[in-house]
Write an enzyme that holds these catalytic residues in place. Structure first.
Site, PDB file in Angstrom:
ATOM      1  N   ARG A 133      53.543  48.403  -2.109  1.00 31.88           N
ATOM      2  CA  ARG A 133      54.134  47.283  -2.746  1.00 31.88           C
ATOM      3  C   ARG A 133      52.987  46.390  -3.481  1.00 31.88           C
ATOM      4  O   ARG A 133      52.214  45.959  -2.751  1.00 31.88           O
ATOM      5  CB  ARG A 133      54.769  46.134  -1.779  1.00 31.88           C
ATOM      6  N   GLU A 151      48.184  40.799  -4.304  1.00 34.27           N
ATOM      7  CA  GLU A 151      47.638  41.748  -3.480  1.00 34.27           C
ATOM      8  C   GLU A 151      48.380  42.832  -3.844  1.00 34.27           C
ATOM      9  O   GLU A 151      49.393  42.990  -4.144  1.00 34.27           O
ATOM     10  CB  GLU A 151      47.463  41.568  -2.110  1.00 34.27           C
ATOM     11  N   ASN A 153      49.583  46.157  -1.470  1.00 31.93           N
ATOM     12  CA  ASN A 153      49.814  46.713   0.121  1.00 31.93           C
ATOM     13  C   ASN A 153      49.708  48.099   0.042  1.00 31.93           C
ATOM     14  O   ASN A 153      50.651  48.977  -0.664  1.00 31.93           O
ATOM     15  CB  ASN A 153      50.914  46.188   0.662  1.00 31.93           C
ATOM     16  N   SER A 158      56.437  45.695   3.761  1.00 33.03           N
ATOM     17  CA  SER A 158      57.751  45.520   4.533  1.00 33.03           C
ATOM     18  C   SER A 158      58.823  44.922   3.925  1.00 33.03           C
ATOM     19  O   SER A 158      58.582  44.632   2.466  1.00 33.03           O
ATOM     20  CB  SER A 158      57.447  44.638   5.737  1.00 33.03           C
ATOM     21  N   LYS A 332      41.155  44.284   0.307  1.00 35.21           N
ATOM     22  CA  LYS A 332      41.016  43.191  -0.962  1.00 35.21           C
ATOM     23  C   LYS A 332      39.715  43.233  -1.722  1.00 35.21           C
ATOM     24  O   LYS A 332      39.549  43.253  -2.591  1.00 35.21           O
ATOM     25  CB  LYS A 332      41.009  41.687  -0.209  1.00 35.21           C
ATOM     26  N   LYS A 396      39.411  35.336   1.274  1.00 40.49           N
ATOM     27  CA  LYS A 396      40.294  36.492   2.004  1.00 40.49           C
ATOM     28  C   LYS A 396      39.468  37.331   2.652  1.00 40.49           C
ATOM     29  O   LYS A 396      38.435  38.056   2.048  1.00 40.49           O
ATOM     30  CB  LYS A 396      41.209  37.285   1.158  1.00 40.49           C
ATOM     31  N   GLU A 400      45.449  42.326   6.642  1.00 36.49           N
ATOM     32  CA  GLU A 400      47.026  42.314   6.402  1.00 36.49           C
ATOM     33  C   GLU A 400      47.821  41.615   7.149  1.00 36.49           C
ATOM     34  O   GLU A 400      47.451  41.499   8.358  1.00 36.49           O
ATOM     35  CB  GLU A 400      47.435  43.899   6.209  1.00 36.49           C
ATOM     36  N   GLY A 401      48.887  41.079   6.722  1.00 41.86           N
ATOM     37  CA  GLY A 401      50.016  40.818   7.632  1.00 41.86           C
ATOM     38  C   GLY A 401      50.144  39.219   7.713  1.00 41.86           C
ATOM     39  O   GLY A 401      50.972  38.785   8.507  1.00 41.86           O
ATOM     40  N   ARG A 482      60.111  36.774  -2.194  1.00 44.92           N
ATOM     41  CA  ARG A 482      59.650  36.086  -1.191  1.00 44.92           C
ATOM     42  C   ARG A 482      59.531  34.402  -1.793  1.00 44.92           C
ATOM     43  O   ARG A 482      58.762  34.480  -2.878  1.00 44.92           O
ATOM     44  CB  ARG A 482      58.642  36.551  -0.561  1.00 44.92           C
TER      45      ARG A 482
HETATM   46  P1  ADP Z   1      48.225  39.218   3.452  1.00 44.57           P
HETATM   47  O1  ADP Z   1      47.646  40.399   3.314  1.00 44.57           O
HETATM   48  O2  ADP Z   1      48.169  38.538   4.590  1.00 44.57           O
HETATM   49  O3  ADP Z   1      49.714  39.227   2.916  1.00 44.57           O
HETATM   50  P2  ADP Z   1      47.839  37.826   0.779  1.00 44.57           P
HETATM   51  O4  ADP Z   1      46.769  38.135  -0.152  1.00 44.57           O
HETATM   52  O5  ADP Z   1      49.435  38.498   0.353  1.00 44.57           O
HETATM   53  O6  ADP Z   1      47.376  38.479   2.365  1.00 44.57           O
HETATM   54  O7  ADP Z   1      48.093  36.247   0.924  1.00 44.57           O
HETATM   55  C1  ADP Z   1      49.082  35.666   1.806  1.00 44.57           C
HETATM   56  C2  ADP Z   1      49.566  34.546   0.934  1.00 44.57           C
HETATM   57  O8  ADP Z   1      48.789  33.825   0.399  1.00 44.57           O
HETATM   58  C3  ADP Z   1      50.571  35.111  -0.412  1.00 44.57           C
HETATM   59  O9  ADP Z   1      51.674  35.786  -0.044  1.00 44.57           O
HETATM   60  C4  ADP Z   1      50.667  33.833  -1.292  1.00 44.57           C
HETATM   61  O10 ADP Z   1      51.533  33.109  -0.865  1.00 44.57           O
HETATM   62  C5  ADP Z   1      49.269  33.301  -0.926  1.00 44.57           C
HETATM   63  N1  ADP Z   1      48.402  33.731  -1.874  1.00 44.57           N
HETATM   64  C6  ADP Z   1      47.320  34.572  -1.844  1.00 44.57           C
HETATM   65  N2  ADP Z   1      46.580  34.806  -2.841  1.00 44.57           N
HETATM   66  C7  ADP Z   1      46.954  33.834  -3.656  1.00 44.57           C
HETATM   67  C8  ADP Z   1      46.564  33.493  -4.972  1.00 44.57           C
HETATM   68  N3  ADP Z   1      45.424  34.086  -5.494  1.00 44.57           N
HETATM   69  N4  ADP Z   1      47.184  32.297  -5.539  1.00 44.57           N
HETATM   70  C9  ADP Z   1      47.947  31.676  -4.818  1.00 44.57           C
HETATM   71  N5  ADP Z   1      48.640  32.099  -3.710  1.00 44.57           N
HETATM   72  C10 ADP Z   1      48.026  33.012  -3.074  1.00 44.57           C
HETATM   73 MG    MG Z   2      50.751  39.598   1.182  1.00 42.06          MG
END
Ligand code: ADP
Ligand code: MG
Length: 506
Positions: A133, A151, A153, A158, A332, A396, A400-401, A482
């Protein structure tokens, strides 16, 4: 609707809102847009029989989403599938990045160690399945709207099950309820695209199941879902199972913690993974495909035996979804190396076709390493530790998660707690600031009204041969929207911040 009608329409706070909420509550339970309740809601041990389900949090209306951005994200998904299949095949590239983060990250180091052990034994399965995803937010630059990737996945992606149901819910409301509002939305005025995520993800698993072929040991074959103990998001997974079972494929669920107890490796050269039915152990299924909805984070590995379980999957002849290499491709750090300025040279190595690679490059935002030696790393260290500059970034780790990131002012604070030589286990990413839209979230029976931020995920399924590089199946597989309140930084539905939504294309 004319362009100057506000959308979503204002609701009268009394009977009108109540009616819409009630319809959503009933439809959701009737159609499996549901989760198991958190213990905090029902009280510890108040549901000993495990019979309760509650509504998944959802928006009252599908959020407006730019059509061009939606179409772009869907159109490039097969390119993304190909990119990550190729990265998964480049052990040397992944190994180098693992070395960069491993000092500050035991979990990644351990995954790599298991991969090396299995490599020494000799991999017996060349086919590899990805249920991916790719997540995006819309970035607004003047008048220009552009999707930017949050990101990618590669493990346990999910919500494909609940997402298809959310699209159906909003389609249902657009026919039955929205036309009856005091500010009515006439039928057929919302552009609500079909969403095949549940069936399309199941189709990816189905393709791998077919490719595995019949058992040479004369066992029936099956697909095994490896799940977490006490999973609350179970119906999301069940929608995929039911879709596969409709095609008469045997599907079983096994908690990761019980894998060693209920499986064995056949003592034959191909090391087939055998599943012994817990209630009837003499009945054996050969596991054609092992789909991991667990094992993506350190909490799933509380004991050394958990790592033995992961190794059993990896060393067997089952087609894993994903392999350890594919899981690591989702670090990442990989996303950062692909996106780091000044240019797309790393990306071009994997996707030589210039048109394809520039379509992917457009979706990247600036992401920096945090090492002390490269110019990009040194610049990132300055940005991350500056009290003003850091406000434009998220930092970051390789996790994940949800719930693992550090935002804005929390970045310098966190770096103070980490030895400088481990800073490189994080990446620093520019914050994407999508235009806020209005919506109302129905969460545990309560309404939350206000500005919301939407994150689009596009699913992809890909089956390839690690040895020859041949891609046997590559499909775009539906979408997820979402939505979270615009004051929240994290957006995970399971983590309790976001909610399910679907797109109304504008
Ligand atoms: P995870 O692997 O924990 O899902 P993500 O990289 O998806 O990590 O980050 C979790 C959440 O943080 C995302 O769903 C988003 O809402 C927010 N986020 C992450 N990166 C960004 C970004 N570059 N700009 C704005 N919001 C972000
Ligand atoms: Mg995410």
């Amino acid at each position: 609707m004319t362009s100057n009608t506000p959308y979503p329409p204002a609701l009268d706070a009394g009977l009108e809102t109540e009616r819409l909420s009630q319809t959503i509550k009933d439809w959701s339970i009737a159609n499996g847009l549901a989760v198991r309740p958190p213990p905090a809601l029902v009280g510890q041990n108040q549901d000993p029989e495990g019979i309760l389900a509650i509504n998944a949090p959802v928006t009252l209306f599908p959020s407006p989403f730019p059509k061009s951005c939606f179409e772009e994200a869907k159109a490039i998904q097969t390119n993304y599938n190909e990119l990550y299949a190729r990265i998964s095949q480049d052990e040397e590239f992944l190994g180098r990045l693992v070395q960069e983060v491993a000092d500050g990250d035991d979990f990644i180091a351990k995954l790599w160690e298991i991969h090396l052990k299995v490599k020494e034994e000799g991999y017996v399965q060349n086919l590899s399945l990805g249920l991916f995803r790719s997540d995006y937010m819309v970035h607004q630059d003047g008048d220009h709207l552009q999707i930017k990737q949050v990101e990618f996945n590669t493990i346990a992606s999910s919500f494909g099950g609940l997402s298809a149901q959310t699209s159906l819910l909003h389609q249902h409301l657009s026919k039955t309820e929205y036309p009856l509002l005091t500010t009515p939305i006439p039928p057929n005025t919302l552009n609500l695209p079909a969403n095949t995520s549940a069936h399309s993800l199941a189709a990816g698993l189905h393709a791998a199941y077919e490719a595995y072929g019949p058992s040479i040991l004369n066992h029936p074959t099956c697909i095994l879902f490896i799940v977490q103990d006490g999973e609350r998001n179970i119906f999301d997974q069940r929608h995929l199972e039911y879709s596969l079972q409709q095609s008469s494929i045997p599907v079983f669920r096994l908690p990761f913690s019980q894998l060693l107890t209920h499986t064995t490796l056949s003592p034959t050269p191909l090391r087939q993974l055998l599943y012994h039915l817990p209630h009837n152990p003499s009945q054996i299924f050969e596991v054609a495909v092992t789909y991991l909805r667990a094992g993506y984070g350190p909490n799933d590995y509380p004991a050394p035996s958990s790592w033995l379980a992961r190794r059993r999957i990896e060393t067997s002849n089952t087609i894993p979804c994903p392999t350890i290499l594919t899981q690591l491709a989702g670090m990442k750090k990989v996303q950062q190396v692909l996106a780091t300025p000044p240019g797309p040279s790393t990306l071009a190595k994997f996707i030589p076709d210039e048109e394809k690679s520039s379509a992917l490059w457009r979706t990247f935002t600036n992401i920096y390493p945090l090492d002390s030696s490269s110019p990009a790393g040194r610049e990132a260290r300055r940005l991350a530790t500056d009290p003003k500059e850091c406000l434009k970034y998220v930092m970051k780790p390789q996790r994940e998660g949800g719930g693992n990131n550090f935002y804005k002012g929390a970045i310098p604070e966190q770096l103070k707690k980490v030895p400088e030589e481990h800073w490189n286990s994080f990446i620093l990413m520019e914050l994407i600031t999508p235009p806020a839209v209005q919506n109302t979230i129905l969460r545990q029976g309560k309404l939350e009204k206000g500005g919301v931020i939407c994150e689009l995920g596009v699913y992809g399924t890909c089956l390839w041969d690690q040895k020859t590089g041949q891609v046997k199946h590559n499909e775009e597989a539906g979408y997820l929207l979402r939505t979270k309140g615009d004051q929240s930084e994290e957006g995970g539905v399971a983590a309790g911040f976001g909610c399910m939504d679907s797109v109304a294309l504008v």
